[in-house]
Design a protein around this motif. Structure first.
Motif, PDB file in Angstrom:
ATOM      1  N   ALA A  96      22.414  28.701  70.147  1.00 34.67           N
ATOM      2  CA  ALA A  96      22.870  27.347  69.524  1.00 34.67           C
ATOM      3  C   ALA A  96      21.331  27.511  69.552  1.00 34.67           C
ATOM      4  CB  ALA A  96      23.871  27.124  69.933  1.00 34.67           C
ATOM      5  N   GLN A  97      20.361  27.605  68.625  1.00 30.49           N
ATOM      6  CA  GLN A  97      18.819  27.120  68.822  1.00 30.49           C
ATOM      7  C   GLN A  97      18.795  25.603  68.301  1.00 30.49           C
ATOM      8  OE1 GLN A  97      15.610  27.907  65.777  1.00 30.49           O
ATOM      9  NE2 GLN A  97      14.632  29.062  67.171  1.00 30.49           N
ATOM     10  N   LEU A  98      18.220  25.138  69.086  1.00 30.39           N
ATOM     11  CA  LEU A  98      18.343  23.197  68.792  1.00 30.39           C
ATOM     12  C   LEU A  98      16.763  23.413  68.054  1.00 30.39           C
ATOM     13  CD1 LEU A  98      20.941  22.982  70.140  1.00 30.39           C
ATOM     14  CD2 LEU A  98      20.659  20.601  70.429  1.00 30.39           C
ATOM     15  N   GLN A  99      16.159  22.626  67.330  1.00 31.53           N
ATOM     16  CA  GLN A  99      14.929  21.522  66.345  1.00 31.53           C
ATOM     17  C   GLN A  99      15.252  20.235  66.306  1.00 31.53           C
ATOM     18  OE1 GLN A  99      13.879  25.688  64.334  1.00 31.53           O
ATOM     19  NE2 GLN A  99      11.800  25.846  65.843  1.00 31.53           N
ATOM     20  N   VAL A 100      13.972  19.532  66.721  1.00 32.49           N
ATOM     21  CA  VAL A 100      13.368  18.814  65.828  1.00 32.49           C
ATOM     22  C   VAL A 100      13.144  18.106  64.590  1.00 32.49           C
ATOM     23  CG1 VAL A 100      13.910  15.551  66.544  1.00 32.49           C
ATOM     24  CG2 VAL A 100      15.042  17.567  68.083  1.00 32.49           C
ATOM     25  N   PHE A 101      12.605  17.540  63.689  1.00 37.73           N
ATOM     26  CA  PHE A 101      12.151  17.423  62.658  1.00 37.73           C
ATOM     27  C   PHE A 101      11.750  15.677  62.653  1.00 37.73           C
ATOM     28  CE2 PHE A 101      13.154  21.596  62.161  1.00 37.73           C
ATOM     29  CZ  PHE A 101      12.998  22.079  62.028  1.00 37.73           C
ATOM     30  N   ALA A 102      10.513  15.431  62.049  1.00 42.61           N
ATOM     31  CA  ALA A 102      10.351  13.992  61.793  1.00 42.61           C
ATOM     32  C   ALA A 102      11.533  13.958  60.443  1.00 42.61           C
ATOM     33  CB  ALA A 102       9.153  13.660  61.711  1.00 42.61           C
ATOM     34  N   ALA A 103      11.367  12.451  59.331  1.00 43.13           N
ATOM     35  CA  ALA A 103      12.827  12.017  58.952  1.00 43.13           C
ATOM     36  C   ALA A 103      12.108  10.604  58.274  1.00 43.13           C
ATOM     37  CB  ALA A 103      14.348  12.633  59.121  1.00 43.13           C
ATOM     38  N   PRO A 104      12.464  11.276  57.101  1.00 44.61           N
ATOM     39  CA  PRO A 104      12.646   9.195  56.344  1.00 44.61           C
ATOM     40  C   PRO A 104      12.512   8.530  56.757  1.00 44.61           C
ATOM     41  CG  PRO A 104      12.490  11.481  54.601  1.00 44.61           C
ATOM     42  CD  PRO A 104      12.935  11.882  55.948  1.00 44.61           C
ATOM     43  N   ARG A 105      12.588   7.186  56.936  1.00 41.06           N
ATOM     44  CA  ARG A 105      13.344   6.206  57.400  1.00 41.06           C
ATOM     45  C   ARG A 105      14.356   5.776  56.867  1.00 41.06           C
ATOM     46  NH1 ARG A 105      11.306   2.343  60.960  1.00 41.06           N
ATOM     47  NH2 ARG A 105       9.175   2.665  60.757  1.00 41.06           N
ATOM     48  N   THR A 106      14.273   5.962  55.199  1.00 43.56           N
ATOM     49  CA  THR A 106      15.314   5.958  54.407  1.00 43.56           C
ATOM     50  C   THR A 106      16.328   6.312  53.663  1.00 43.56           C
ATOM     51  OG1 THR A 106      14.141   6.059  52.592  1.00 43.56           O
ATOM     52  CG2 THR A 106      13.548   3.387  53.308  1.00 43.56           C
ATOM     53  N   MET A 107      16.350   7.954  54.698  1.00 38.88           N
ATOM     54  CA  MET A 107      17.345   8.693  53.912  1.00 38.88           C
ATOM     55  C   MET A 107      17.094  10.696  54.627  1.00 38.88           C
ATOM     56  SD  MET A 107      15.113  10.181  50.215  1.00 38.88           S
ATOM     57  CE  MET A 107      15.762  11.871  50.389  1.00 38.88           C
ATOM     58  N   ARG A 166      15.621   8.869  61.409  1.00 37.70           N
ATOM     59  CA  ARG A 166      13.907   8.979  61.392  1.00 37.70           C
ATOM     60  C   ARG A 166      14.182  10.373  62.145  1.00 37.70           C
ATOM     61  NH1 ARG A 166       9.901   4.974  63.523  1.00 37.70           N
ATOM     62  NH2 ARG A 166       8.577   6.163  62.601  1.00 37.70           N
ATOM     63  N   TRP A 167      15.121  11.143  62.052  1.00 33.32           N
ATOM     64  CA  TRP A 167      14.478  12.337  62.685  1.00 33.32           C
ATOM     65  C   TRP A 167      16.279  13.173  62.366  1.00 33.32           C
ATOM     66  CZ3 TRP A 167      19.351  13.574  64.451  1.00 33.32           C
ATOM     67  CH2 TRP A 167      20.103  12.515  65.672  1.00 33.32           C
ATOM     68  N   PHE A 168      15.639  14.897  62.296  1.00 34.46           N
ATOM     69  CA  PHE A 168      16.786  15.270  61.592  1.00 34.46           C
ATOM     70  C   PHE A 168      16.872  16.640  62.469  1.00 34.46           C
ATOM     71  CE2 PHE A 168      16.803  19.677  60.004  1.00 34.46           C
ATOM     72  CZ  PHE A 168      18.593  19.328  59.099  1.00 34.46           C
ATOM     73  N   LEU A 169      18.287  17.276  62.676  1.00 37.11           N
ATOM     74  CA  LEU A 169      18.494  18.023  64.201  1.00 37.11           C
ATOM     75  C   LEU A 169      18.909  19.193  63.850  1.00 37.11           C
ATOM     76  CD1 LEU A 169      17.909  18.742  66.766  1.00 37.11           C
ATOM     77  CD2 LEU A 169      20.742  17.473  67.140  1.00 37.11           C
ATOM     78  N   ARG A 170      18.235  19.945  63.674  1.00 38.18           N
ATOM     79  CA  ARG A 170      18.856  21.502  62.767  1.00 38.18           C
ATOM     80  C   ARG A 170      18.954  22.686  64.171  1.00 38.18           C
ATOM     81  NH1 ARG A 170      14.999  26.040  60.082  1.00 38.18           N
ATOM     82  NH2 ARG A 170      14.180  26.479  61.973  1.00 38.18           N
ATOM     83  N   VAL A 171      20.642  23.750  63.790  1.00 39.00           N
ATOM     84  CA  VAL A 171      21.572  24.183  64.481  1.00 39.00           C
ATOM     85  C   VAL A 171      21.326  24.957  64.131  1.00 39.00           C
ATOM     86  CG1 VAL A 171      22.951  24.229  66.763  1.00 39.00           C
ATOM     87  CG2 VAL A 171      22.503  21.932  65.649  1.00 39.00           C
ATOM     88  N   VAL A 172      20.770  26.411  64.903  1.00 40.97           N
ATOM     89  CA  VAL A 172      21.150  27.292  63.841  1.00 40.97           C
ATOM     90  C   VAL A 172      22.413  28.396  65.376  1.00 40.97           C
ATOM     91  CG1 VAL A 172      20.772  29.917  63.682  1.00 40.97           C
ATOM     92  CG2 VAL A 172      19.205  27.752  63.316  1.00 40.97           C
ATOM     93  N   VAL A 173      23.329  28.706  64.481  1.00 35.04           N
ATOM     94  CA  VAL A 173      24.284  29.277  65.484  1.00 35.04           C
ATOM     95  C   VAL A 173      24.326  31.233  65.457  1.00 35.04           C
ATOM     96  CG1 VAL A 173      26.761  28.699  66.607  1.00 35.04           C
ATOM     97  CG2 VAL A 173      25.794  27.075  65.751  1.00 35.04           C
ATOM     98  N   ASN A 174      24.600  31.487  67.006  1.00 37.17           N
ATOM     99  CA  ASN A 174      25.195  33.178  66.700  1.00 37.17           C
ATOM    100  C   ASN A 174      25.739  33.206  67.153  1.00 37.17           C
ATOM    101  OD1 ASN A 174      21.112  32.714  65.923  1.00 37.17           O
ATOM    102  ND2 ASN A 174      22.484  33.932  64.202  1.00 37.17           N
TER     103      ASN A 174
END
Length: 291
Positions: A96-107, A166-174
């Protein structure tokens, strides 16, 4: 002014405000996504404001992940810059790969990114389907690749997205967990224990949050790389040493005129002289001692 040891019956002075400690999330009973619906705020992954303590987690800067004995962990580096852009964790034959991204405050970002990811997979020759999973909507995909024999092969994968403050976590499972829900459950249980520390600085949405290696890991990796280089140099020197010794022994034997295995004091007959050159070109001996 120290407030430690204050009795509950003693009121605070009027000019002092009592700091509120964030309430630790209390998940409901049952396994999220199996026995009941998953709720990010109470089930995780958590924001650092919700879970400020490390509690045995590995601190990667923008991301904190549980330290599990025997688990394989790899920091993913961006080619060219060398910055850490993600972490890949091994769960037996699954990853599983984990990456974090910035996200808007309201959505959040996941509703917006899902169609883009699915479209990109199809355009690359793969397949993608958006379905309801244990942690909300996910993408089940078949990613094109190349088999060892050169033929096109398809690798199953799952894409999960978690929207936080204010963040988004993406997980890719192989691996097997990409298609087997039973093997996926321990992977998701681990992911739910992750903690994101976005920071307060302004960032554009979708900007990847760079991770940092834990203290001592970079130095240890550099020492291991140096040790591998030195071991390779020693191995190369050991392989070259026997060949050099044989060559020198042969040279000495040829100069002394002693045939290998001959009795001491007895000399072999001198080698015949080379034939006279023809057309001015020297002719090689029939049986040269060395080439």
């Amino acid at each position: 002014m120290a407030l430690f040891g204050r009795k509950k019956s003693q009121p605070l002075p009027d000019d002092v405000e009592e700091l509120e400690t964030p309430a630790r999330p209390q998940p409901a009973e049952g396994e999220p996504g199996v026995d009941r619906d998953w709720d990010r705020a109470s089930d995780g992954p958590y924001d650092v404001s919700e879970w400020p303590d490390l509690d045995g987690r590995v601190d990667l800067g923008a991301l904190r992940v549980p330290a599990v004995q025997g688990m394989q962990m790899r920091l993913d580096l961006e080619q060219g810059t060398g910055r850490v852009v993600g972490v890949t964790l091994g769960f037996g034959a699954s990853q599983a790969q984990l990456q974090v991204f910035a996200a808007p405050r309201t959505m959040g970002l996941w509703d917006e990114l899902r169609p883009d990811i699915a479209r990109g997979l199809v355009d690359a020759g793969g397949a993608a389907e958006i379905v309801e999973g244990m942690m909300g909507k996910e993408i089940r995909a078949r990613m094109p690749g190349r088999a060892p024999d050169g033929r096109v092969a398809f690798q199953p994968a799952r894409f999960l997205g978690i929207d936080g403050p204010r963040w988004f976590l993406r997980v890719v499972v192989n691996g097997p967990a990409a298609t087997d829900d039973t093997q996926l459950r321990p992977v998701l249980a681990y992911v739910r224990q992750a903690v994101v520390r976005r920071g307060d600085e302004p960032r554009p949405p979708r900007e990847l949050l760079e991770l940092t290696a834990p203290a001592g890991v970079v130095e240890a990796a550099a020492k291991q790389a140096q040790a591998r280089r030195e071991a390779a140099q020693r191995a190369a020197a050991e392989q070259a040493a026997p060949a050099t010794a044989v060559l020198r022994t042969g040279d000495a034997t040829g100069v002394a005129g002693i045939a290998p295995g001959a009795e001491p004091g007895r000399h072999r007959a001198p080698a015949p002289a080379p034939e006279a050159p023809q057309d001015g070109v020297p002719k090689a001996p029939n049986k040269p001692e060395f080439t």
